[in-house]
Write a protein that holds these residues in place. Sequence first.
Motif, PDB file in Angstrom:
ATOM      1  N   VAL A  53       0.835  -1.207   0.000  1.00 21.15           N
ATOM      2  CA  VAL A  53       0.000   0.000   0.000  1.00 21.15           C
ATOM      3  C   VAL A  53       0.868   1.255   0.000  1.00 21.15           C
ATOM      4  N   LEU A  54       1.960   1.242   0.767  1.00 16.12           N
ATOM      5  CA  LEU A  54       2.872   2.378   0.796  1.00 16.12           C
ATOM      6  C   LEU A  54       3.496   2.603  -0.579  1.00 16.12           C
ATOM      7  N   GLY A  55       3.899   1.523  -1.240  1.00  8.31           N
ATOM      8  CA  GLY A  55       4.488   1.646  -2.568  1.00  8.31           C
ATOM      9  C   GLY A  55       3.501   2.160  -3.587  1.00  8.31           C
ATOM     10  N   ILE A  56       2.274   1.677  -3.532  1.00  6.93           N
ATOM     11  CA  ILE A  56       1.248   2.142  -4.471  1.00  6.93           C
ATOM     12  C   ILE A  56       0.939   3.620  -4.232  1.00  6.93           C
ATOM     13  N   SER A  57       0.796   4.011  -2.969  1.00  8.75           N
ATOM     14  CA  SER A  57       0.509   5.425  -2.690  1.00  8.75           C
ATOM     15  C   SER A  57       1.680   6.311  -3.083  1.00  8.75           C
ATOM     16  N   PHE A  58       2.906   5.825  -2.956  1.00 11.91           N
ATOM     17  CA  PHE A  58       4.081   6.583  -3.377  1.00 11.91           C
ATOM     18  C   PHE A  58       4.088   6.763  -4.890  1.00 11.91           C
ATOM     19  N   VAL A  60       1.478   6.680  -6.889  1.00 11.14           N
ATOM     20  CA  VAL A  60       0.368   7.553  -7.265  1.00 11.14           C
ATOM     21  C   VAL A  60       0.722   9.018  -6.976  1.00 11.14           C
ATOM     22  N   SER A  61       1.403   9.253  -5.870  1.00  6.65           N
ATOM     23  CA  SER A  61       1.768  10.643  -5.538  1.00  6.65           C
ATOM     24  C   SER A  61       2.840  11.179  -6.490  1.00  6.65           C
ATOM     25  N   LEU A  62       3.668  10.310  -7.062  1.00 10.83           N
ATOM     26  CA  LEU A  62       4.672  10.760  -8.028  1.00 10.83           C
ATOM     27  C   LEU A  62       4.023  11.175  -9.346  1.00 10.83           C
TER      28      LEU A  62
END
Length: 64
Positions: A53-58, A60-62
């Motif tokens: 989840v942290l990787g996906i949110s990172f 998406v934020s990029l």
Amino acid sequence: MLYIILIMVLIFLIIVGVQYKLATDEGEVNWTHIIETSLIWSTISYIIIGLIVLGISFLVSLES
């Protein structure tokens, strides 16, 4: 928040069920061992899910 707690409990119960099934196939059920290994595996799965989840949110934020 309630959904996260329900998912965490569901993951733990699924792991307990699998451990119980494996223990009954072997012939001896040791509940302390089942609970200990279930806690270990559920903690590992929580960490892995959190990293995903942290990787996906990172990612998406990029893109934003």
